[in-house]
Design an enzyme around this catalytic site. Sequence first.
Site, PDB file in Angstrom:
ATOM      1  N   LYS A 116       0.830  -1.211   0.000  1.00 59.97           N
ATOM      2  CA  LYS A 116       0.000   0.000   0.000  1.00 59.97           C
ATOM      3  C   LYS A 116       0.861   1.256   0.000  1.00 59.97           C
ATOM      4  O   LYS A 116       0.576   2.212  -0.710  1.00 59.97           O
ATOM      5  CB  LYS A 116      -0.895   0.037   1.252  1.00 59.97           C
ATOM      6  CG  LYS A 116      -2.194  -0.709   1.121  1.00 59.97           C
ATOM      7  CD  LYS A 116      -3.399   0.230   1.303  1.00 59.97           C
ATOM      8  CE  LYS A 116      -4.712  -0.526   1.319  1.00 59.97           C
ATOM      9  NZ  LYS A 116      -4.971  -1.120   2.638  1.00 59.97           N
ATOM     10  N   LYS A 199      -8.129  -8.566 -12.375  1.00 53.53           N
ATOM     11  CA  LYS A 199      -9.306  -8.634 -11.515  1.00 53.53           C
ATOM     12  C   LYS A 199     -10.303  -7.535 -11.885  1.00 53.53           C
ATOM     13  O   LYS A 199      -9.892  -6.400 -12.164  1.00 53.53           O
ATOM     14  CB  LYS A 199      -8.794  -8.452 -10.075  1.00 53.53           C
ATOM     15  CG  LYS A 199      -9.839  -8.434  -9.005  1.00 53.53           C
ATOM     16  CD  LYS A 199      -9.168  -8.405  -7.638  1.00 53.53           C
ATOM     17  CE  LYS A 199     -10.194  -8.130  -6.561  1.00 53.53           C
ATOM     18  NZ  LYS A 199      -9.652  -8.241  -5.203  1.00 53.53           N
ATOM     19  N   LYS A 202     -13.257  -1.301 -10.270  1.00 53.91           N
ATOM     20  CA  LYS A 202     -13.705   0.010 -10.683  1.00 53.91           C
ATOM     21  C   LYS A 202     -12.518   0.872 -11.125  1.00 53.91           C
ATOM     22  O   LYS A 202     -12.587   1.577 -12.127  1.00 53.91           O
ATOM     23  CB  LYS A 202     -14.418   0.640  -9.493  1.00 53.91           C
ATOM     24  CG  LYS A 202     -15.050   1.960  -9.743  1.00 53.91           C
ATOM     25  CD  LYS A 202     -15.937   2.285  -8.555  1.00 53.91           C
ATOM     26  CE  LYS A 202     -16.390   3.716  -8.581  1.00 53.91           C
ATOM     27  NZ  LYS A 202     -17.683   3.888  -7.900  1.00 53.91           N
TER      28      LYS A 202
END
Length: 331
Positions: A116, A199, A202
Amino acid sequence: MPLKGRVFSGMRPTGRLHLGNYLGALQNWVELQKDYQCIYCAVDVHALTTMKPQEKAELKPNIREMVIDWLAAGVDPQQSIVFVQSHVPEVMVLNTLLSMITPLGWLLRVPTFKEKVRQMEETEETVSYGLVGYPVLMTADIILYKADTVPVGEDQLPHLELAREIVRRFNFWYGETFPEPQGKLTEAPLILGLDGKQKMSKSLDNHVELAASPDETRKRTLTAFTDPQRLRRSDPGRPWVCNVYTLHKYFNPAGAQVVYDECTTARRGCVDCKGHLAQAVNTYLAPFRECRREYEANPSLVDAVLADGAHRAAAIARETIREVKERMGLL
Ligand code: TRP
């Protein structure tokens, strides 16, 4: 039949959900209601760990759109508790208390953390305290309600491992208090997006929203990638490498064998096959979309669900906080 236990799960409020969210998580949430007491939470505080300040105006509409998708898909607020994380602030109290027994090293070695930090173009110096503590807040979510079963995607398993470590330490230091939460993976494998490679998501814009209109569903589905080796209409296709075929299996299960046979013998072309898939998705989602429109037309219904959910969640939460404070010597 007696219930098997208590489920807790959370989703970050990203707005309207897509086919991948449905097959990968939401369908499972709906099914679990048959066997478990379920608590489903829109984790808005978690969303703040990676949000830019200029995105704050999207947070509340995103929560609402997502919760409407849950309800329209069959999450039953009579039976399950449906609420917004920040509406039950006890979770932030538990987060603080758990942070006192969580070694920083455990958090820094969570694989998703370093990932992250890189994605956000931060360093371990500039990254927020809240992001490091993400899994502690997630642990607080789960154990505030003493949930034992946590439906999640594979990517969340390291967080659950950490949750169990925190629980074991708490129970060992302060006495048996919390069950060790177990992850429960969905059976549906990862759902790929329209690009057939990554995958469905959005942010990659390779998705079809559950709430899309039939026409939009058709337009987007027609852009899907199929078997890259099938160059001519007369070439036989290989459905086993084709994501459009995979989606037929989910949304058109009764017709999937025909799709397979016609594709492998070049009796159907990819464009027709995608049009057919769009039609199947539209039929499958028609009742969902109808129900969704009712919630959209009656915003107060959603408000009532969330107020009732927060009320029921808070009753459990207050009791746990009292117990934790007592055990940690604060009461
Ligand atoms: N971290 C989860 C995700 O990104 C969301 C989440 C927050 C969660 N709290 C939770 C999931 C508690 C399960 C249980 O998907």
